[in-house]
Write an enzyme that holds these catalytic residues in place. Sequence first.
Site, PDB file in Angstrom:
ATOM      1  N   GLY A 103     -16.687 -26.141 -17.368  1.00  0.00           N
ATOM      2  CA  GLY A 103     -15.374 -26.080 -17.979  1.00  0.00           C
ATOM      3  C   GLY A 103     -14.930 -24.635 -18.136  1.00  0.00           C
ATOM      4  N   GLY A 104     -15.249 -24.042 -19.280  1.00  0.00           N
ATOM      5  CA  GLY A 104     -14.764 -22.702 -19.615  1.00  0.00           C
ATOM      6  C   GLY A 104     -14.981 -21.661 -18.523  1.00  0.00           C
ATOM      7  N   ASN A 114     -14.058 -27.877 -13.818  1.00  0.00           N
ATOM      8  CA  ASN A 114     -13.114 -28.755 -14.513  1.00  0.00           C
ATOM      9  C   ASN A 114     -12.175 -27.854 -15.305  1.00  0.00           C
ATOM     10  OD1 ASN A 114     -11.766 -30.575 -16.102  1.00  0.00           O
ATOM     11  ND2 ASN A 114     -13.549 -31.161 -17.338  1.00  0.00           N
ATOM     12  N   TRP A 115     -10.968 -27.675 -14.753  1.00  0.00           N
ATOM     13  CA  TRP A 115     -10.034 -26.725 -15.394  1.00  0.00           C
ATOM     14  C   TRP A 115      -9.411 -27.306 -16.658  1.00  0.00           C
ATOM     15  CZ3 TRP A 115      -6.789 -24.495 -10.669  1.00  0.00           C
ATOM     16  CH2 TRP A 115      -7.670 -23.870  -9.775  1.00  0.00           C
ATOM     17  N   LYS A 116      -9.618 -28.588 -16.901  1.00  0.00           N
ATOM     18  CA  LYS A 116      -9.024 -29.267 -18.060  1.00  0.00           C
ATOM     19  C   LYS A 116      -7.515 -29.000 -18.092  1.00  0.00           C
ATOM     20  CE  LYS A 116     -13.421 -28.891 -20.426  1.00  0.00           C
ATOM     21  NZ  LYS A 116     -14.132 -29.046 -21.672  1.00  0.00           N
ATOM     22  N   GLU A 142     -23.704 -34.555 -19.270  1.00  0.00           N
ATOM     23  CA  GLU A 142     -23.016 -33.596 -20.129  1.00  0.00           C
ATOM     24  C   GLU A 142     -23.286 -33.937 -21.596  1.00  0.00           C
ATOM     25  OE1 GLU A 142     -19.647 -31.469 -17.980  1.00  0.00           O
ATOM     26  OE2 GLU A 142     -18.770 -33.219 -18.924  1.00  0.00           O
ATOM     27  N   GLY A 172     -18.185 -26.931 -24.344  1.00  0.00           N
ATOM     28  CA  GLY A 172     -17.222 -26.026 -24.963  1.00  0.00           C
ATOM     29  C   GLY A 172     -17.700 -25.403 -26.259  1.00  0.00           C
ATOM     30  N   GLU A 174     -14.426 -36.056 -23.273  1.00  0.00           N
ATOM     31  CA  GLU A 174     -13.123 -35.863 -23.952  1.00  0.00           C
ATOM     32  C   GLU A 174     -12.241 -37.094 -23.764  1.00  0.00           C
ATOM     33  OE1 GLU A 174     -12.134 -32.059 -22.229  1.00  0.00           O
ATOM     34  OE2 GLU A 174     -13.743 -31.138 -23.392  1.00  0.00           O
ATOM     35  N   HIS A 179     -15.347 -38.432 -18.571  1.00  0.00           N
ATOM     36  CA  HIS A 179     -15.593 -37.195 -19.321  1.00  0.00           C
ATOM     37  C   HIS A 179     -15.583 -37.510 -20.819  1.00  0.00           C
ATOM     38  CE1 HIS A 179     -15.120 -33.182 -20.966  1.00  0.00           C
ATOM     39  NE2 HIS A 179     -15.559 -32.724 -19.798  1.00  0.00           N
ATOM     40  N   SER A 193     -21.433 -25.755 -21.328  1.00  0.00           N
ATOM     41  CA  SER A 193     -21.538 -24.301 -21.513  1.00  0.00           C
ATOM     42  C   SER A 193     -22.419 -23.634 -20.453  1.00  0.00           C
ATOM     43  CB  SER A 193     -22.029 -23.969 -22.928  1.00  0.00           C
ATOM     44  OG  SER A 193     -21.119 -24.496 -23.890  1.00  0.00           O
TER      45      SER A 193
HETATM   46  C1  PEP Z   1     -16.848 -29.794 -19.313  1.00  0.00           C
HETATM   47  O1  PEP Z   1     -15.803 -29.904 -19.915  1.00  0.00           O
HETATM   48  O2  PEP Z   1     -17.148 -30.628 -18.442  1.00  0.00           O
HETATM   49  C2  PEP Z   1     -17.719 -28.675 -19.655  1.00  0.00           C
HETATM   50  C3  PEP Z   1     -18.963 -28.711 -19.264  1.00  0.00           C
HETATM   51  O3  PEP Z   1     -17.143 -27.659 -20.383  1.00  0.00           O
HETATM   52  P1  PEP Z   1     -17.860 -26.264 -20.778  1.00  0.00           P
HETATM   53  O4  PEP Z   1     -18.481 -25.706 -19.521  1.00  0.00           O
HETATM   54  O5  PEP Z   1     -16.732 -25.410 -21.269  1.00  0.00           O
HETATM   55  O6  PEP Z   1     -18.874 -26.573 -21.796  1.00  0.00           O
END
Ligand code: PEP
Length: 253
Positions: free
Chosen positions: A233-234, A9-11, A167, A173, A97, A95, A212
């Site tokens: 994500g990251g 997920n590049w956001k 999640e 994040g 967010e 998600h 993470s």
């Molecule tokens: C996400 O946004 O779905 C996520 C899991 O982010 P991160 O890996 O950065 O925690």
Amino acid sequence: MRNFLIAGNWKMNGSTAMSNGLTDGIVAGMPASERVELLVCPPYPYLGTVAARIAGSGLRLGAQNVSAHAAGAYTGETAAAMLQDVGCEYVIVGHSERRAMHGESSEIVAAKFCAALAEGLKPVLCVGETLQEREEERTMTVVSEQLKAVIEMAGIDSFSSAVIAYEPVWAIGTGLTATPEQAQDVHKHIRDVIAAGNEQVAADVQILYGGSMKGENAAGLLSMPDIDGGLIGGASLNAADFLAIADAAAAQG
Ligand code: PEP
């Protein structure tokens, strides 16, 4: 046996140059394992160019959001049919967010889930508890309620064409990760909720962990019986970091 799905997920990150380079880097290093599927979810403007670059590679494409509506006067929204048209197979819905910052209730998420399915897209349904909800020992209740909203609107069999991502909001994040045992407990609960409606659908549905996840912690999480991949994500913004997670999945055999 379920395949692993490693999803990025590049956001709201990147540029044309960055998304092209990242895509090419991932395609060049994809593990050969037939059990590992890779998916990238770039921002909307880059979907078309990424679709062209991954043609024939096996790398799958998804979007990060979709309208609950099919078409019409919804300025700024993107319909499931449009995502399908530009080459998406998947779309993330619910998600945290979007739930927290864009006011998406579980009912809106369920409507988006249905809109995706109606156009042949696989929704990746995100569920998970906040830190406060975990501390109040409400994790299973919160996750059950998030699932129930979708089950009621879409029906249990819809999960044969969907993916679920657990999640924990406190792990997204933040650098904090659920332990493999903490994640497994919730993944098992999610599978049990689905099994109460259809045991076969529950046995087949991929349940990803997100929060993470990175190369260093992926093996422990992916070794758990109900963890079928990751929503990342990251660590999905760098090809080597993302591929390290894919390699950890491939190493599970
Ligand atoms: C996400 O946004 O779905 C996520 C899991 O982010 P991160 O890996 O950065 O925690």
